[in-house]
Design an enzyme around this catalytic site. Structure first.
Site, PDB file in Angstrom:
ATOM      1  N   HIS A  47      42.339  38.283  33.275  1.00 20.11           N
ATOM      2  CA  HIS A  47      41.335  37.525  33.027  1.00 20.11           C
ATOM      3  C   HIS A  47      40.188  38.354  32.022  1.00 20.11           C
ATOM      4  CE1 HIS A  47      39.618  40.290  36.226  1.00 20.11           C
ATOM      5  NE2 HIS A  47      38.513  40.085  35.686  1.00 20.11           N
ATOM      6  N   ASP A  96      47.099  37.775  37.190  1.00 19.20           N
ATOM      7  CA  ASP A  96      46.113  38.378  36.573  1.00 19.20           C
ATOM      8  C   ASP A  96      46.723  39.744  36.046  1.00 19.20           C
ATOM      9  OD1 ASP A  96      43.730  38.864  35.651  1.00 19.20           O
ATOM     10  OD2 ASP A  96      42.667  39.175  37.300  1.00 19.20           O
ATOM     11  N   GLY A 195      33.322  44.991  36.720  1.00 22.12           N
ATOM     12  CA  GLY A 195      33.562  45.972  35.606  1.00 22.12           C
ATOM     13  C   GLY A 195      34.794  46.865  35.849  1.00 22.12           C
ATOM     14  N   SER A 197      37.679  45.685  37.056  1.00 20.87           N
ATOM     15  CA  SER A 197      38.803  44.621  36.674  1.00 20.87           C
ATOM     16  C   SER A 197      39.794  45.510  35.663  1.00 20.87           C
ATOM     17  CB  SER A 197      38.296  43.435  36.258  1.00 20.87           C
ATOM     18  OG  SER A 197      37.664  42.615  37.098  1.00 20.87           O
TER      19      SER A 197
HETATM   20  C1  4AZ Z   1      34.852  41.669  39.317  1.00 20.23           C
HETATM   21  O1  4AZ Z   1      33.782  40.661  38.996  1.00 20.23           O
HETATM   22  C2  4AZ Z   1      35.127  42.132  40.561  1.00 20.23           C
HETATM   23  N1  4AZ Z   1      34.993  43.575  45.328  1.00 20.23           N
HETATM   24  C3  4AZ Z   1      36.396  42.863  40.705  1.00 20.23           C
HETATM   25  C4  4AZ Z   1      36.668  43.068  42.139  1.00 20.23           C
HETATM   26  C5  4AZ Z   1      35.918  42.810  43.223  1.00 20.23           C
HETATM   27  C6  4AZ Z   1      34.901  41.960  42.799  1.00 20.23           C
HETATM   28  C7  4AZ Z   1      34.259  41.451  41.501  1.00 20.23           C
HETATM   29  C8  4AZ Z   1      36.454  43.142  44.344  1.00 20.23           C
HETATM   30  O2  4AZ Z   1      35.519  42.010  38.275  1.00 20.23           O
END
Ligand code: 4AZ
Length: 246
Positions: A47, A96, A195, A197
């Site tokens: 993503h 993902d 952030g 991710s």
């Molecule tokens: C994000 O927006 C995101 N709490 C990644 C992980 C989590 C929430 C948001 C898990 O990239």
């Protein structure tokens, strides 16, 4: 990372920062985390690449503790190629996962140092016990409502949730597939946040750190009884092998 604590890259030497240069904005901007899995390959989340960047817009930095400040010993790479999983579904974040291949002018990839080292992939079928304590790391937000990414790398401690507590019912009725796993912290509420991710969920197994998950999505950050959702790396060992083979 929400909760947790500031960390040095030497404690998470597989942590990668993926930077992007936007066509209409000056400078390099933090895009996502990643995990170094071999000298030339970084694992991340599909993503992160929905905007279909060209490879020359992307950079990968290894060995950096501060998100935006270059460091003496960091290793910075261009991206030769990146591969998003062909069945990534942007509606529910199924599959993902993405792989980025490093390249440099010198024609070399990452060199192992105190601050740069690959994490291990799981052995096929690895099943760690429910509630195993693992760690996450990233340069993402300190909490759900913070407007800023973290200035410094952070780490958090989360436990692997049983599948019975990783269902749509626990996650605002969103689709949860077998390609996902959940992890969370029931006490201090450490959690991945925006952030983080693409970055690592690693667990110790026989003295090695194994990348069990890729930080993928969640409902807010560090809410009580709401785990973070991770791509289940074990489901992709064949795809990773096929995609990274010479
Ligand atoms: C994000 O927006 C995101 N709490 C990644 C992980 C989590 C929430 C948001 C898990 O990239």
């Amino acid at each position: 990372v929400r909760g947790g604590s500031s960390a040095d890259i030497a404690a998470h030497p597989w942590q990668a920062a993926i930077l992007v240069t936007y066509r209409r904005l000056p400078g390099e901007h933090f895009l996502c985390g990643g995990t170094l899995i071999s000298s030339c390959w970084v694992l991340s989340a599909a993503h992160c690449f929905e905007e279909r960047f060209s490879t020359n817009q992307l950079k990968i930095v290894l060995g950096r503790t501060s998100r935006a400040t270059p460091e003496e010993n960091e290793q910075k790479f261009r991206v030769k190629n990146y591969i998003v999983h062909p069945r990534f579904d942007s509606e529910n974040f199924n599959n993902d996962i993405a792989l980025l291949q490093l390249s440099s002018d010198a024609g070399t990839c990452a060199v192992e140092t105190d601050t740069v080292r690959a994490a291990c992939l799981p052995t096929p079928g690895l099943q760690l016990p429910d509630w195993t304590e693992c760690e996450i790391s990233g340069y993402g937000k300190d909490d759900e409502f913070s407007p800023f990414y973290s200035e410094q790398l952070k780490e958090g401690h989360v436990r692997l949730f049983p599948a019975s507590q990783c269902t749509a019912q626990h996650l605002d009725n969103r689709t949860v597939t077998d390609n996902m796993l959940c992890a969370g912290d029931t006490r201090n509420l450490d959690d991945a946040c925006k952030g983080d991710s693409g970055g690592p969920l690693v667990c110790a197994k026989d003295e090695r750190m194994v990348v069990v998950g890729i930080i993928s999505w969640g409902i807010g950050c560090g809410r009580r009884d709401v785990p973070g959702v991770y791509t289940n790396v074990n489901r992709y060992l064949g795809w990773i092998q096929d995609t990274t083979k010479p």
